[in-house]
Design a protein around this motif. Structure first.
Motif, mmCIF file in Angstrom:
data_model
loop_
_atom_site.group_PDB
_atom_site.id
_atom_site.type_symbol
_atom_site.label_atom_id
_atom_site.label_comp_id
_atom_site.label_asym_id
_atom_site.label_seq_id
_atom_site.Cartn_x
_atom_site.Cartn_y
_atom_site.Cartn_z
ATOM 1 N N LYS A 52 36.765 73.454 -110.531
ATOM 2 C CA LYS A 52 36.663 71.999 -110.692
ATOM 3 C C LYS A 52 37.084 71.288 -109.416
ATOM 4 C CE LYS A 52 37.596 71.554 -115.676
ATOM 5 N NZ LYS A 52 38.523 70.955 -116.664
ATOM 6 N N ASN A 53 38.112 71.812 -108.777
ATOM 7 C CA ASN A 53 38.611 71.212 -107.545
ATOM 8 C C ASN A 53 37.573 71.295 -106.430
ATOM 9 O OD1 ASN A 53 40.837 69.884 -106.213
ATOM 10 N ND2 ASN A 53 41.110 71.765 -105.032
ATOM 11 N N GLU A 54 36.786 72.366 -106.416
ATOM 12 C CA GLU A 54 35.703 72.478 -105.437
ATOM 13 C C GLU A 54 34.653 71.390 -105.668
ATOM 14 O OE1 GLU A 54 35.184 75.305 -102.847
ATOM 15 O OE2 GLU A 54 37.274 74.749 -103.147
ATOM 16 N N ILE A 55 34.318 71.153 -106.929
ATOM 17 C CA ILE A 55 33.345 70.108 -107.248
ATOM 18 C C ILE A 55 33.926 68.733 -106.937
ATOM 19 C CG2 ILE A 55 31.911 69.095 -109.064
ATOM 20 C CD1 ILE A 55 31.118 71.937 -108.138
ATOM 21 N N LEU A 56 35.226 68.570 -107.154
ATOM 22 C CA LEU A 56 35.900 67.324 -106.787
ATOM 23 C C LEU A 56 35.751 67.075 -105.289
ATOM 24 C CD1 LEU A 56 37.787 64.931 -107.530
ATOM 25 C CD2 LEU A 56 39.723 66.480 -107.106
ATOM 26 N N GLN A 57 35.951 68.109 -104.482
ATOM 27 C CA GLN A 57 35.771 67.970 -103.034
ATOM 28 C C GLN A 57 34.356 67.517 -102.706
ATOM 29 O OE1 GLN A 57 37.117 71.348 -100.655
ATOM 30 N NE2 GLN A 57 38.524 71.916 -102.280
ATOM 31 N N MET A 58 33.376 68.108 -103.368
ATOM 32 C CA MET A 58 31.979 67.743 -103.132
ATOM 33 C C MET A 58 31.736 66.262 -103.418
ATOM 34 S SD MET A 58 28.554 69.079 -105.119
ATOM 35 C CE MET A 58 28.976 68.104 -106.583
ATOM 36 N N THR A 59 32.254 65.779 -104.548
ATOM 37 C CA THR A 59 32.008 64.386 -104.912
ATOM 38 C C THR A 59 32.723 63.413 -103.978
ATOM 39 O OG1 THR A 59 33.844 64.342 -106.503
ATOM 40 C CG2 THR A 59 31.680 65.001 -107.337
ATOM 41 N N ILE A 60 33.845 63.835 -103.410
ATOM 42 C CA ILE A 60 34.576 62.985 -102.473
ATOM 43 C C ILE A 60 33.912 62.983 -101.097
ATOM 44 C CG2 ILE A 60 36.728 62.780 -101.155
ATOM 45 C CD1 ILE A 60 37.061 61.724 -103.940
ATOM 46 N N LEU A 61 33.495 64.153 -100.622
ATOM 47 C CA LEU A 61 32.933 64.260 -99.272
ATOM 48 C C LEU A 61 31.477 63.808 -99.192
ATOM 49 C CD1 LEU A 61 34.483 67.669 -98.145
ATOM 50 C CD2 LEU A 61 35.309 65.348 -97.683
ATOM 51 N N GLU A 62 30.777 63.806 -100.326
ATOM 52 C CA GLU A 62 29.404 63.303 -100.409
ATOM 53 C C GLU A 62 28.467 63.917 -99.362
ATOM 54 O OE1 GLU A 62 29.657 58.864 -102.081
ATOM 55 O OE2 GLU A 62 30.611 59.056 -100.107
ATOM 56 N N PRO A 63 28.319 65.244 -99.391
ATOM 57 C CA PRO A 63 27.422 65.888 -98.437
ATOM 58 C C PRO A 63 25.959 65.598 -98.740
ATOM 59 C CG PRO A 63 28.153 67.459 -100.066
ATOM 60 C CD PRO A 63 28.934 66.211 -100.320
ATOM 61 N N LYS A 64 25.113 65.848 -97.743
ATOM 62 C CA LYS A 64 23.673 65.697 -97.943
ATOM 63 C C LYS A 64 23.099 66.921 -98.646
ATOM 64 C CE LYS A 64 23.421 62.872 -93.767
ATOM 65 N NZ LYS A 64 23.087 62.874 -92.322
ATOM 66 N N LEU A 65 23.697 68.083 -98.367
ATOM 67 C CA LEU A 65 23.310 69.313 -99.061
ATOM 68 C C LEU A 65 24.567 70.061 -99.462
ATOM 69 C CD1 LEU A 65 21.283 71.427 -100.057
ATOM 70 C CD2 LEU A 65 21.312 72.424 -97.756
ATOM 71 N N ALA A 66 24.739 70.257 -100.756
ATOM 72 C CA ALA A 66 25.892 71.004 -101.283
ATOM 73 C C ALA A 66 25.440 72.396 -101.678
ATOM 74 C CB ALA A 66 26.490 70.283 -102.485
ATOM 75 N N ILE A 67 26.129 73.408 -101.147
ATOM 76 C CA ILE A 67 25.853 74.803 -101.475
ATOM 77 C C ILE A 67 26.984 75.280 -102.380
ATOM 78 C CG2 ILE A 67 25.456 77.118 -100.550
ATOM 79 C CD1 ILE A 67 24.959 75.607 -97.799
ATOM 80 N N LEU A 68 26.662 75.645 -103.597
ATOM 81 C CA LEU A 68 27.674 76.037 -104.583
ATOM 82 C C LEU A 68 27.566 77.537 -104.829
ATOM 83 C CD1 LEU A 68 27.198 73.081 -107.122
ATOM 84 C CD2 LEU A 68 28.554 73.156 -105.006
ATOM 85 N N ASP A 69 28.516 78.292 -104.267
ATOM 86 C CA ASP A 69 28.474 79.745 -104.336
ATOM 87 C C ASP A 69 29.215 80.243 -105.568
ATOM 88 O OD1 ASP A 69 28.188 82.413 -103.828
ATOM 89 O OD2 ASP A 69 29.524 82.472 -102.089
ATOM 90 N N GLU A 70 28.446 80.565 -106.614
ATOM 91 C CA GLU A 70 28.980 81.096 -107.860
ATOM 92 C C GLU A 70 30.110 80.244 -108.415
ATOM 93 O OE1 GLU A 70 29.165 85.211 -108.510
ATOM 94 O OE2 GLU A 70 27.747 85.710 -106.933
ATOM 95 N N THR A 71 29.874 78.946 -108.420
ATOM 96 C CA THR A 71 30.854 78.001 -108.960
ATOM 97 C C THR A 71 31.126 78.252 -110.429
ATOM 98 O OG1 THR A 71 30.135 76.339 -107.363
ATOM 99 C CG2 THR A 71 31.313 75.530 -109.274
ATOM 100 N N ASP A 72 30.172 78.871 -111.125
ATOM 101 C CA ASP A 72 30.311 79.083 -112.566
ATOM 102 C C ASP A 72 30.957 80.410 -112.925
ATOM 103 O OD1 ASP A 72 28.100 80.301 -111.428
ATOM 104 O OD2 ASP A 72 26.949 80.325 -113.286
ATOM 105 N N SER A 73 31.212 81.284 -111.943
ATOM 106 C CA SER A 73 31.756 82.615 -112.277
ATOM 107 C C SER A 73 33.182 82.493 -112.813
ATOM 108 C CB SER A 73 31.731 83.529 -111.050
ATOM 109 O OG SER A 73 32.591 83.058 -110.047
#
Length: 252
Positions: free
Chosen positions: A156-177
């Protein structure tokens, strides 16, 4: 319609190696703004390698091909410069960083990416909103980064970082594992809330459960360093039922 979309990344004939081992063997992939792409494949196919190569991990050497991101060749850019260009990688195994709070880490990261100082109170308001979306208690903001976090909390904290940093392309490496159904639902909600017509998301996964929530535009099958098949969500269902054997046969 697809031709009218604005391309955000174009990976052309990408080859890479780690030490003497060739991992990516001519990978091609185009990603347009507004799209969610999913990459699936057996263990050792090169999925996490692709994520690391795109982000510029120094141990991964590009031996041929090119990565075009927002019309710019980024093959030789360092990790921090790729991040400034708008790339983001969510780690499969997030590191614990004692002594650095989640809030301070994110505020410092946002300042580094944007080259703009983040006011404490304005940033704290935004952070609280994003944490509520991910059903994270606001006390997490004051905890040391990932220290003592469960597997689900780290993701969840990784996704939080994504929403804060607002990248143009987010690569999510096995976020669901390692996540249970409720955590997958919450993480997926955060990803979908972030997804819009100006960014794109590349999800690397072993499982198709997260696809029930994300509704991807494309699913790609990666085998032995190449994408061998592309389709819709039905491709993930086929993989769940029959595995990867028929895709491996396509290489022989």
């Amino acid at each position: 319609m697809e031709d009218l979309k604005e391309k955000i990344m174009d990976i052309k004939n990408l080859h890479s190696k780690v030490e003497d081992a060739e991992i990516l063997k001519g990978l091609n992939l185009k990603i347009n703004k507004g799209e969610i792409h999913v990459i699936m494949g057996p263990n050792g196919a090169g999925k996490s390698t692709l994520a690391n190569v795109l982000m510029g991990h120094p141990k991964h050497e590009i031996t041929d091909g090119e990565i075009i991101f927002n019309d710019k060749n980024i093959n030789d850019l360092s990790v921090d410069k790729r991040a400034k260009e708008g790339l983001f990688l969510s780690f499969q195994y997030p590191e614990e960083i004692p002594g650095v709070t989640v809030e301070n880490f994110l505020r410092t990261s946002k300042s580094a990416i944007t080259d703009e100082k983040q006011g404490i109170f304005a940033f704290r308001k935004v952070l609280k909103e994003k944490m509520e979306l991910l059903e994270m208690d606001e006390t997490y903001a004051g905890r040391y980064l990932n220290q003592g976090f469960s597997g689900g909390e780290k993701k969840k904290n990784e996704i939080l970082q994504m929403t804060i940093l607002e990248p143009k392309l987010a690569i999510l490496d096995e976020t669901d594992s390692g996540l249970d159904i409720d955590a997958i639902r919450i993480v997926s909600k955060g990803v979908k809330a972030y997804s819009n017509d100006e960014n794109a998301i590349l999800v690397i996964t072993h499982y198709n459960k997260i696809l029930d929530y994300l509704e991807p535009d494309y699913v790609h099958v990666l085998v032995d360093g190449k994408i061998v098949k592309t389709g819709g969500a039905e491709l993930a269902d086929k993989i769940e039922q029959k595995g990867y054997e028929e895709f491996k046969k396509d290489l022989s």
